[in-house]
Scaffold this active site. Structure first.
Site, PDB file in Angstrom:
ATOM      1  N   ASP A 512       0.854  -1.170   0.000  1.00 12.06           N
ATOM      2  CA  ASP A 512       0.000   0.000   0.000  1.00 12.06           C
ATOM      3  C   ASP A 512       0.900   1.233   0.000  1.00 12.06           C
ATOM      4  O   ASP A 512       2.062   1.172   0.402  1.00 12.06           O
ATOM      5  CB  ASP A 512      -0.892  -0.016   1.243  1.00 12.06           C
ATOM      6  CG  ASP A 512      -1.730   1.244   1.369  1.00 12.06           C
ATOM      7  OD1 ASP A 512      -2.359   1.631   0.373  1.00 12.06           O
ATOM      8  OD2 ASP A 512      -1.720   1.833   2.457  1.00 12.06           O
ATOM      9  N   THR A 514      -0.065   4.843   1.124  1.00 12.90           N
ATOM     10  CA  THR A 514      -0.238   5.760   2.241  1.00 12.90           C
ATOM     11  C   THR A 514       0.033   5.065   3.569  1.00 12.90           C
ATOM     12  O   THR A 514      -0.601   4.066   3.907  1.00 12.90           O
ATOM     13  CB  THR A 514      -1.662   6.328   2.252  1.00 12.90           C
ATOM     14  OG1 THR A 514      -1.945   6.908   0.985  1.00 12.90           O
ATOM     15  CG2 THR A 514      -1.820   7.381   3.336  1.00 12.90           C
TER      16      THR A 514
END
Length: 820
Positions: A512, A514
């Site tokens: 991922d 963020t």
């Protein structure tokens, strides 16, 4: 209870343990008497927790005529509602779950026995045993079987159960160690005396000895050997009986057969007055086996999962406020709604909210944040955090296993019982191995009975002893347990051993963006315009709690802020500030336009450029003129590019998958060295699940994330890794949690997994080689039972020490430089 005590002559008995109280500790006229301070505290804790009915149950059990089990207990208190309310949990399927500490667990074979119980006792759904901590998680159907019946059966096969209480379990383990040391002492004394007589008998063989003295030494050796065979070696017989009851092969079976074959053969020769006696070998064998088992237990405990150490950071007592007075109580007696006082330097005993007082808290246990954080009325506090400043009072919301720390530790413990395929393979090999040993022992006896009947027993016993599969059974689980423990000490919490094997071989890894590759917070990334305006902007924004304001305020040290500031904030737009003689407008381009302040073309070009880089532009106007533009964004972690490059060089296929705008994701991918085709933005949680699901069809997939939107993908991946600062839903779904910020721990995790698998292969190779050589020597008649007794525990100890001392997860290189 008093009537029963009076039957034991005139002794004063302890109100807790029911043992005699030393005369010097008897308190005349006191209602309760205690033999030590520990019993006094235990009695207080039990009564404070509302479990005083336990003592009545104990007395009724002692007075009952129920047949005794291994420990003689009936375990009826396990069915008491108060007991079950404290220790038993319920699943959605209606099953009951409880953690038990089992006495007598010493090796991988014990795991086989305990986990076979559901096959022979109806009503038990599952038992999973953590060997390192002797912790068994039992799931059963209360409609079919009672908990006391489960406990009695475990007791009957040699594993008396107790409620698992962490520190109490450690104390019980120490008592087991002392009991085993007593057996070792008796076995050593017997072996020494029998050896002296054996020396005399050996001397008489060469120089002659009167028949009456020879018989005297042989009979004396027989009687001296009895305590060692009947009591000291009892721990091996219990395991063998348990194996027969659960219809499985146990490593104690060949040991038991070897001891009794030698003893009975020597006893028969003593009765008939001719032939060799083996009492010196039998007693020395028992002594060495017990010493090996003791050392093995101590090393296993040291290699156990280090997450148990986190529980020691939470206090065992709390200062509860009752009617204006402060009373120290056991932490188990706390309940939601209680008011607790926290003094400076004390750990928080439960989760709750601060009711009064202001202070600073050290939350590093849960967050990894080394900087103290301010807290005041209404601030949440969690068990394990430390009050650093002033006295506080908190209202308890959740206690014990329901706290945030308790949930995290439960997740780690539950998944740690899962076994990797390589562990399951080793378990199966050990089971087949015992059967093969018994077959070879029979073959050895038959062959040597025709070649040399006098030596047939010796060679068979030597084979049974030296080929004990302890080393093979320990090779894999102990290496995994030691690796998980070392990883935990380095801030890498691995919930299960099955997560290590896929990480040891390069495959596909999805990250991922963020909070994983980036820091997951808004910060000042770019600045266009006069640098001196930063201090003015920071001073103005420090008066606001908006995320944009917080990011701008953090860009300049507080000591550089100018004088008094007056602000007026416009929701969703920006703020108007006055600092001295200067008037500032700070906000979005639309806010600046709406305020009537013109934005020159050069400033508009800067705004568009920052937007193309995935940044949020904030315009700063001073005295009616647009003078600067701040670009806010999520900063990339300092170590992201380096770590991802290392992973790619090792053969990993690294991809980026995020819910952010595709342009932002592509910008980040370019800055960390990923090709555009390996980065995808705009992915919803469902998209992430679909991506992981399709990838797992092609092979192992590693998912790294931190947010709630990553939780489902983390759970579905072959291995899910939650990073520092992640949402609790993501951490619950992940197989591994990285306590320290950044991706550098991910690199150490991959390296440590590789070293762990190398250690497992090395342990298995040594175990198989040792057994092949040792069994060949025993079958060839080149090994005595005494030498076999020396080599058998030595092989296990070598595997234990190898696993425990191997630096699977060592300190990382950058720690001294302050990079976390």
């Amino acid at each position: 209870m008093a009537d029963r005590r009076q039957t034991r002559s005139e002794e004063v008995l302890c109100s807790h343990c029911d043992l005699p109280v030393p005369a010097g500790l008897v308190e005349e006229g006191a209602e309760h008497q205690f033999c030590c301070g520990g019993c006094r505290l235990a009695f207080k804790v039990i009564n404070d927790a509302g479990l005083d009915g336990y003592y009545g149950l104990r007395d009724r059990i002692a007075d009952s005529a129920e047949p005794a089990h291994t420990s003689g207990r009936g375990y009826r208190e396990f069915d008491d509602p108060a007991f079950q309310e404290l220790y038993v949990r319920r699943t959605a399927a209606g099953l009951a779950v409880m953690d038990l500490y089992l006495e007598g667990v010493h090796c991988a074979a014990c795991v086989w026995l305990v986990e076979k119980v559901p096959e022979v006792l109806d009503g038990i759904a599952e038992i999973r045993l953590d060997m390192g901590r002797s912790l068994a998680r039992v799931q059963w159907d209360p409609e079919q079987i009672s908990l006391s019946r489960v406990a009695r059966f475990l007791d009957s096969i040699g594993y008396p159960p107790h409620p698992y209480r962490g520190v109490a379990a450690q104390e019980m383990a120490r008592r087991q160690d002392r009991a085993l040391l007593l057996r070792i002492g008796v076995a050593g004394a017997v072996a020494g005396n029998v050896m002296l007589m054996a020396i005399a008998l050996y001397g008489g063989r060469f120089h002659g000895m009167a028949l009456e003295y020879r018989d005297l030494f042989r009979w004396a050796s027989l009687f001296l050997t009895l305590p060692a065979v009947l009591w000291c070696a009892q721990v091996f017989y219990v395991g063998s009986i348990g194996a027969f009851r659960t219809r499985s092969l146990h490593m104690d079976i060949p040991i038991t057969l070897g001891i009794w074959a030698s003893f009975l053969h020597g006893a028969w020769n003593t009765f008939r007055g001719s032939g060799e006696v083996y009492f010196d070998s039998v007693t020395a064998l028992i002594f060495l086996l017990l010493v090996g088992r003791y050392l093995q237990r101590r090393q296993q405990r040291a290699a156990a999962d280090a997450t148990l150490l986190l529980f020691s950071l939470t206090p065992s007592s709390a200062r509860r406020v009752e009617g204006g007075e402060v009373r120290e109580v056991a932490v188990e007696s706390l309940k939601p709604g209680d008011l607790v006082e926290l003094l400076p330097g004390e750990s928080v005993p439960a989760d709750g909210l601060i009711a009064s007082g202001e202070s600073t808290l050290d939350r590093s246990l849960l967050t990894g944040e080394s900087r103290p954080e301010p807290a005041g009325p209404g601030s949440p506090v969690h068990a394990g955090t430390v009050n650093l400043g002033s006295p506080l009072r908190m209202e308890v919301r959740t206690v014990g296993e329901d706290t945030r720390l308790g949930h995290l530790m439960q997740l780690v413990e539950e998944a740690s019982r899962r076994r990797a395929p390589v562990v399951q393979l080793a378990d199966r090999l050990s089971g087949f191995f015992v059967g093969a040993v018994l077959g070879l022992a029979l073959l050895t006896f038959i062959i040597w009975f025709f070649l040399d009947p006098a030596g047939a027993i010796d060679h068979t016993v030597a084979l049974l002893i030296v080929s004990c599969p302890c080393a093979l059974g320990l090779a894999t689980p102990l290496a995994v347990a030691a690796a998980i423990g070392r990883a935990a000490r380095q801030g890498i919490l691995i919930k299960g051993g099955d997560a290590l094997e896929p990480l040891a071989k390069p495959s596909r890894m999805i990250l991922d963006k963020t909070g994983t590759v980036t820091e997951g917070r808004m910060a000042l990334i770019s600045w266009w315009g006069d640098p001196e305006l930063k201090a003015l902007v920071a001073a103005a924004e420090s008066r606001s709690t908006h995320p944009v304001a917080l990011a701008l305020a953090a860009a300049v040290p507080v000591e550089d802020y100018p004088g008094p500031v007056e602000i007026r904030e416009t929701t969703g737009g920006g703020l108007d500030a006055r600092i001295g003689e200067r008037q500032l407008l700070i906000g979005s381009p639309g806010f600046i336009d709406a305020s009537g302040c013109p934005i020159p073309p050069q400033v508009r070009d800067t705004i568009l450029e920052m937007a193309s880089q995935g940044l949020t532009p904030v315009v700063v106007a001073v005295d009616g003129t647009s003078a600067a533009v701040a670009g806010l964004g999520d900063p990339i972690r300092e170590d992201s590019a380096e770590v991802l490059d290392q992973l790619r060089r090792k053969g990993w296929k690294v991809e980026l998958l995020s819910g952010d705008h595709p342009e932002v994701v592509q910008s980040v991918a370019a800055r960390v060295g990923l090709e555009p085709g390996l980065a995808r933005g705009g992915a919803s949680p469902e998209d992430k699940v679909a991506a992981v699901e399709s990838a797992t069809a092609e092979g192992p997939i590693i998912m790294v994330g931190d947010g709630v939107n990553d939780a489902a993908a983390l759970a579905l991946a072959t291995v899910g890794i939650g990073v520092h600062g992640g949402a609790e839903a993501a951490l619950a779904a992940a197989d591994i949690y990285l306590v320290e910020p950044g991706l550098e721990p991910l690199s150490r995790l991959v390296e440590g997994a590789g070293r762990t698998m190398k250690l497992i292969r090395r342990n298995l190779a040594f175990s198989l080689a040792y057994n092949a050589v040792a069994m060949s020597l025993a079958m060839a008649g080149l090994m005595s039972p005494l030498l076999a007794a020396v080599l058998m525990p030595a092989s296990s100890i070598i595997v234990v020490v190898s696993s425990y001392r191997c630096r699977t997860f060592g300190p990382h290189k950058h720690r001294s430089k302050g990079v976390s």
